[in-house]
Structures are given as C-alpha cells and as structure tokens.
Design a protein around this motif. Structure first.
Motif, PDB file in Angstrom:
ATOM      1  N   SER A  95       0.962  -0.836  -0.374  1.00  0.00           N
ATOM      2  CA  SER A  95      -0.299  -0.115   0.072  1.00  0.00           C
ATOM      3  C   SER A  95       0.683   1.320  -0.050  1.00  0.00           C
ATOM      4  O   SER A  95       0.500   2.358  -0.577  1.00  0.00           O
ATOM      5  CB  SER A  95      -0.767  -0.429   1.664  1.00  0.00           C
ATOM      6  N   GLY A  96       2.062   1.049   0.522  1.00  0.00           N
ATOM      7  CA  GLY A  96       3.285   2.200   0.916  1.00  0.00           C
ATOM      8  C   GLY A  96       3.579   2.675  -1.162  1.00  0.00           C
ATOM      9  O   GLY A  96       3.868   4.115  -1.163  1.00  0.00           O
ATOM     10  N   GLN A  97       4.173   1.317  -1.361  1.00  0.00           N
ATOM     11  CA  GLN A  97       4.380   1.926  -3.023  1.00  0.00           C
ATOM     12  C   GLN A  97       3.202   2.698  -3.773  1.00  0.00           C
ATOM     13  O   GLN A  97       3.225   3.163  -4.854  1.00  0.00           O
ATOM     14  CB  GLN A  97       4.831  -0.233  -3.739  1.00  0.00           C
ATOM     15  N   LEU A  98       1.952   2.136  -3.927  1.00  0.00           N
ATOM     16  CA  LEU A  98       0.796   2.641  -3.896  1.00  0.00           C
ATOM     17  C   LEU A  98       0.159   3.725  -4.256  1.00  0.00           C
ATOM     18  O   LEU A  98       0.126   4.904  -5.087  1.00  0.00           O
ATOM     19  CB  LEU A  98      -0.004   1.518  -4.472  1.00  0.00           C
ATOM     20  N   PRO A 126      -5.381   5.700  -5.233  1.00  0.00           N
ATOM     21  CA  PRO A 126      -5.997   5.231  -6.856  1.00  0.00           C
ATOM     22  C   PRO A 126      -6.336   3.348  -6.627  1.00  0.00           C
ATOM     23  O   PRO A 126      -6.738   3.110  -5.336  1.00  0.00           O
ATOM     24  CB  PRO A 126      -4.794   5.302  -6.769  1.00  0.00           C
ATOM     25  N   THR A 127      -6.544   3.371  -7.756  1.00  0.00           N
ATOM     26  CA  THR A 127      -6.806   1.828  -7.751  1.00  0.00           C
ATOM     27  C   THR A 127      -5.186   1.176  -8.186  1.00  0.00           C
ATOM     28  O   THR A 127      -4.783   0.985  -9.343  1.00  0.00           O
ATOM     29  CB  THR A 127      -7.932   1.202  -9.433  1.00  0.00           C
ATOM     30  N   ALA A 128      -5.617  -0.311  -8.336  1.00  0.00           N
ATOM     31  CA  ALA A 128      -3.829  -0.758  -9.322  1.00  0.00           C
ATOM     32  C   ALA A 128      -4.384  -1.603 -10.184  1.00  0.00           C
ATOM     33  O   ALA A 128      -4.599  -1.747 -10.478  1.00  0.00           O
ATOM     34  CB  ALA A 128      -3.414  -1.686  -8.419  1.00  0.00           C
ATOM     35  N   HIS A 129      -3.289  -1.517 -10.454  1.00  0.00           N
ATOM     36  CA  HIS A 129      -3.237  -2.166 -11.989  1.00  0.00           C
ATOM     37  C   HIS A 129      -3.955  -3.995 -11.444  1.00  0.00           C
ATOM     38  O   HIS A 129      -3.240  -4.286 -10.793  1.00  0.00           O
ATOM     39  CB  HIS A 129      -1.644  -1.963 -12.534  1.00  0.00           C
ATOM     40  N   PRO A 130      -4.625  -4.145 -12.438  1.00  0.00           N
ATOM     41  CA  PRO A 130      -5.217  -5.957 -11.892  1.00  0.00           C
ATOM     42  C   PRO A 130      -4.117  -6.839 -12.373  1.00  0.00           C
ATOM     43  O   PRO A 130      -4.536  -7.764 -11.356  1.00  0.00           O
ATOM     44  CB  PRO A 130      -5.684  -6.036 -13.016  1.00  0.00           C
ATOM     45  N   LEU A 131      -2.532  -6.521 -12.533  1.00  0.00           N
ATOM     46  CA  LEU A 131      -1.751  -7.789 -12.282  1.00  0.00           C
ATOM     47  C   LEU A 131      -1.414  -7.571 -10.463  1.00  0.00           C
ATOM     48  O   LEU A 131      -0.945  -8.993 -10.435  1.00  0.00           O
ATOM     49  CB  LEU A 131      -0.515  -7.107 -13.424  1.00  0.00           C
ATOM     50  N   PHE A 132      -1.506  -6.539  -9.963  1.00  0.00           N
ATOM     51  CA  PHE A 132      -0.889  -6.345  -8.881  1.00  0.00           C
ATOM     52  C   PHE A 132      -2.020  -6.217  -7.594  1.00  0.00           C
ATOM     53  O   PHE A 132      -3.297  -5.999  -7.873  1.00  0.00           O
ATOM     54  CB  PHE A 132      -0.857  -5.371  -8.295  1.00  0.00           C
ATOM     55  N   THR A 133      -1.660  -7.475  -6.127  1.00  0.00           N
ATOM     56  CA  THR A 133      -2.168  -7.056  -5.488  1.00  0.00           C
ATOM     57  C   THR A 133      -2.139  -6.376  -4.459  1.00  0.00           C
ATOM     58  O   THR A 133      -0.578  -6.254  -3.831  1.00  0.00           O
ATOM     59  CB  THR A 133      -2.731  -8.736  -4.484  1.00  0.00           C
ATOM     60  N   ILE A 134      -2.591  -5.278  -3.586  1.00  0.00           N
ATOM     61  CA  ILE A 134      -2.333  -4.451  -2.269  1.00  0.00           C
ATOM     62  C   ILE A 134      -2.486  -5.182  -0.977  1.00  0.00           C
ATOM     63  O   ILE A 134      -3.607  -5.966  -0.941  1.00  0.00           O
ATOM     64  CB  ILE A 134      -2.515  -3.386  -3.030  1.00  0.00           C
ATOM     65  N   ILE A 135      -0.953  -5.171  -0.040  1.00  0.00           N
ATOM     66  CA  ILE A 135      -0.762  -5.176   1.068  1.00  0.00           C
ATOM     67  C   ILE A 135      -0.228  -4.610   1.490  1.00  0.00           C
ATOM     68  O   ILE A 135       0.079  -3.637   0.823  1.00  0.00           O
ATOM     69  CB  ILE A 135       0.550  -7.189   0.891  1.00  0.00           C
ATOM     70  N   PRO A 136      -0.639  -4.704   2.892  1.00  0.00           N
ATOM     71  CA  PRO A 136      -0.397  -3.594   4.068  1.00  0.00           C
ATOM     72  C   PRO A 136       1.369  -3.613   4.247  1.00  0.00           C
ATOM     73  O   PRO A 136       1.718  -4.584   4.118  1.00  0.00           O
ATOM     74  CB  PRO A 136      -0.132  -3.272   5.353  1.00  0.00           C
ATOM     75  N   GLY A 137       1.811  -2.353   3.608  1.00  0.00           N
ATOM     76  CA  GLY A 137       3.389  -2.267   4.571  1.00  0.00           C
ATOM     77  C   GLY A 137       3.446  -0.963   3.631  1.00  0.00           C
ATOM     78  O   GLY A 137       3.502   0.212   2.927  1.00  0.00           O
ATOM     79  N   PRO A 138       5.396  -0.534   3.790  1.00  0.00           N
ATOM     80  CA  PRO A 138       5.601   0.823   3.167  1.00  0.00           C
ATOM     81  C   PRO A 138       5.669   0.601   1.316  1.00  0.00           C
ATOM     82  O   PRO A 138       6.093  -0.241   1.322  1.00  0.00           O
ATOM     83  CB  PRO A 138       7.057   0.804   4.259  1.00  0.00           C
ATOM     84  N   ILE A 139       7.290   1.672   1.334  1.00  0.00           N
ATOM     85  CA  ILE A 139       7.118   1.466   0.036  1.00  0.00           C
ATOM     86  C   ILE A 139       8.340   0.912  -0.207  1.00  0.00           C
ATOM     87  O   ILE A 139       9.076   0.003   0.776  1.00  0.00           O
ATOM     88  CB  ILE A 139       8.246   2.817  -0.744  1.00  0.00           C
ATOM     89  N   GLU A 140       8.398   0.103  -1.154  1.00  0.00           N
ATOM     90  CA  GLU A 140       8.897  -0.893  -1.637  1.00  0.00           C
ATOM     91  C   GLU A 140      10.798  -0.612  -1.678  1.00  0.00           C
ATOM     92  O   GLU A 140      10.821   0.269  -1.690  1.00  0.00           O
ATOM     93  CB  GLU A 140       8.540  -1.844  -2.921  1.00  0.00           C
ATOM     94  N   SER A 141      11.104  -1.753  -1.269  1.00  0.00           N
ATOM     95  CA  SER A 141      13.106  -1.505  -0.850  1.00  0.00           C
ATOM     96  C   SER A 141      13.090  -1.423  -2.302  1.00  0.00           C
ATOM     97  O   SER A 141      14.365  -0.471  -2.475  1.00  0.00           O
ATOM     98  CB  SER A 141      13.647  -2.834  -0.311  1.00  0.00           C
TER      99      SER A 141
END
Length: 145
Positions: A95-98, A126-141
């Motif tokens: 979710s942080g990345q989104l 925002p809504t996500a691209h359908p390839l992605f499933t959003i999980i809780p968390g910070p910006i991706e490393s």
C-alpha cells in the motif's frame, strides 16, 4: 523507466504512451534482447514472478486495453508473450508503494494535465493495475524515491 502499480486508466495521455513504451522496454530486458536497463529496480517485482515474461505480457495487455478504451491504437503484436489462458499469479506490492506512486503521479499531473489533476485529487485514492494485489506495507525496497 516507470512501470506503474497504478491502473493505467488513471494516467494522462502522455503517461499512458510512456507506460506502453517503457513496458515494451521492460519486456525486451526480461527476454534478454537488450544490454541496457538490466539492473533497473522497476524490474525486480517482475523477475520475482514465477513467469516474468508472462507477467510483463499481462501488464502490457492491460495497458493496451486502456489505450483501446481511449481510441488509441497500440500494436498487440508487440506483446511477445501474451497472458496465458489460465489465470496468472498476482504480484504482491505494498500500500505504501501504491500511495507513493499516486502522489508522484499527482505531482506530474499538476504540471502537464491540471484538469485531470483536479479530477484525481477528489478521488479517495488510486486503484491498482489488475496484475497487482495490494498488501499493507511501506514503499517497496527497490523504489528510488
């Protein structure tokens, strides 16, 4: 290179065309057809996928579908490995990345598409691209803020 987690419908014309071009570049990298961009951090999540070229194919297919909805003509034959008939495994992202990408897009739209920026600013998020499933968390490393 920016391979948006955000759904392509939220991009302006410039962003959608850039996403298509950059997705095709990512596909070439994943297929080993270019020497450039091989270590680009945006490719990390596709490389982690069990079928990276199918994943980028699914990603590009959705970008192309959005282009078609807008009346643009993106050449489907450029997608080397279209998504398989069976459902493709999702790519998990945070979710942080989104949210980071959403704020990044809004800053870009404020300059190049103020009307769209105003419309998007009223959305709950925002809504996500359908390839992605959003999980809780910070910006991706792998992200380079």
């Amino acid at each position: 290179m920016r391979l948006w987690t955000i759904h392509p419908s939220l991009l302006d014309r410039t962003g959608l065309v850039a996403e298509w071009r950059e997705g095709l570049l990512a596909q070439a990298v994943l297929l080993g057809k270019t020497r450039g961009y091989t270590q680009h951090p945006q490719l990390h999540r596709f490389r982690r996928h069990a079928h990276p070229t199918a994943a980028i194919g699914a990603y590009l297919a959705e970008v192309r579908a959005e282009a078609e909805r807008r009346g643009y003509s993106f050449d489907a034959s450029r997608i080397v490995q279209p998504p398989p008939a069976d459902p493709l495994a999702t790519i998990y992202t945070t979710s942080g990345q989104l949210e980071y990408e959403w704020e990044h897009l809004l800053r870009k739209l404020a300059v190049r598409a103020p009307d769209l920026h105003t419309a998007h600013a009223t959305l709950p998020g925002p809504t996500a691209h359908p390839l992605f499933t959003i999980i809780p968390g910070p910006i991706e490393s792998w992200e380079r803020p």
